[in-house]
Design an enzyme around this catalytic site. Structure first.
Site, PDB file in Angstrom:
ATOM      1  N   GLY A 154       0.813  -1.222   0.000  1.00 41.97           N
ATOM      2  CA  GLY A 154       0.000   0.000   0.000  1.00 41.97           C
ATOM      3  C   GLY A 154       0.839   1.260   0.000  1.00 41.97           C
ATOM      4  N   CYS A 155       1.868   1.284   0.805  1.00 48.32           N
ATOM      5  CA  CYS A 155       2.722   2.474   0.907  1.00 48.32           C
ATOM      6  C   CYS A 155       3.505   2.685  -0.387  1.00 48.32           C
ATOM      7  CB  CYS A 155       3.659   2.357   2.105  1.00 48.32           C
ATOM      8  SG  CYS A 155       2.744   2.252   3.663  1.00 48.32           S
TER       9      CYS A 155
END
Length: 155
Positions: free
Chosen positions: A46-47
């Site tokens: 996600g990051c």
């Protein structure tokens, strides 16, 4: 849990080391708008998605006078690896003590896979040229978030 910031609040100033361990302060961006985003951990799916999306929009954001700065609890060495691996050219700052994260209300209890844990709450702030919060986004999703910011900025 820290207090959540609202539009009109003064953005808490900070000085944190970047991926090269050089100090970067919020005050150094005074005079231009800043997207300040807080993410849980470099090199996680996600990051990575969120950071790469910021990088993809960086030219347009910078042309509009908007700087992008990412903050996570990762140490500078991990941020440097992340920057190199993903080709990120904007500052990534290290906040291992979570003091800045807490000052922005971006650290505290959150749900992760149905369990309550304490950690980084994915959050983003648009800070105006005078250092005030223009918009505050808490518990954002990594996917589609940069597109929403671009719309909110009128880009």
């Amino acid at each position: 849990m820290s207090e959540r910031l609202q539009p009109g609040d003064v953005a808490p100033d900070f000085e944190l080391p970047d991926a090269d361990a050089s100090p970067v302060s919020l005050a150094s961006f005074r005079g231009r708008r800043v997207i300040l985003y807080f993410y849980p951990a470099a090199m996680t799916p996600g990051c990575t998605k969120e950071s790469v999306d910021f990088q993809s929009s960086l030219g347009e954001l910078e042309a509009a006078g908007v700087a992008v700065v990412g903050v996570s609890p990762d140490k500078p060495a991990k941020l440097a690896k992340f920057r190199e691996k993903e080709g990120l050219t904007f500052p990534l700052l290290s906040d291992p003590d979570a003091e800045t994260l807490q000052a922005y209300g971006a650290y505290g209890e959150k749900k992760l896979y149905g369990k309550v844990v304490v950690g980084v709450i994915r959050s983003t702030f648009i800070i105006d040229a005078d250092g005030k919060i223009e918009k505050a986004y808490y518990n954002v999703k990594a996917t589609g978030h940069v597109e929403r910011l671009r719309r909110d900025l009128g880009l």
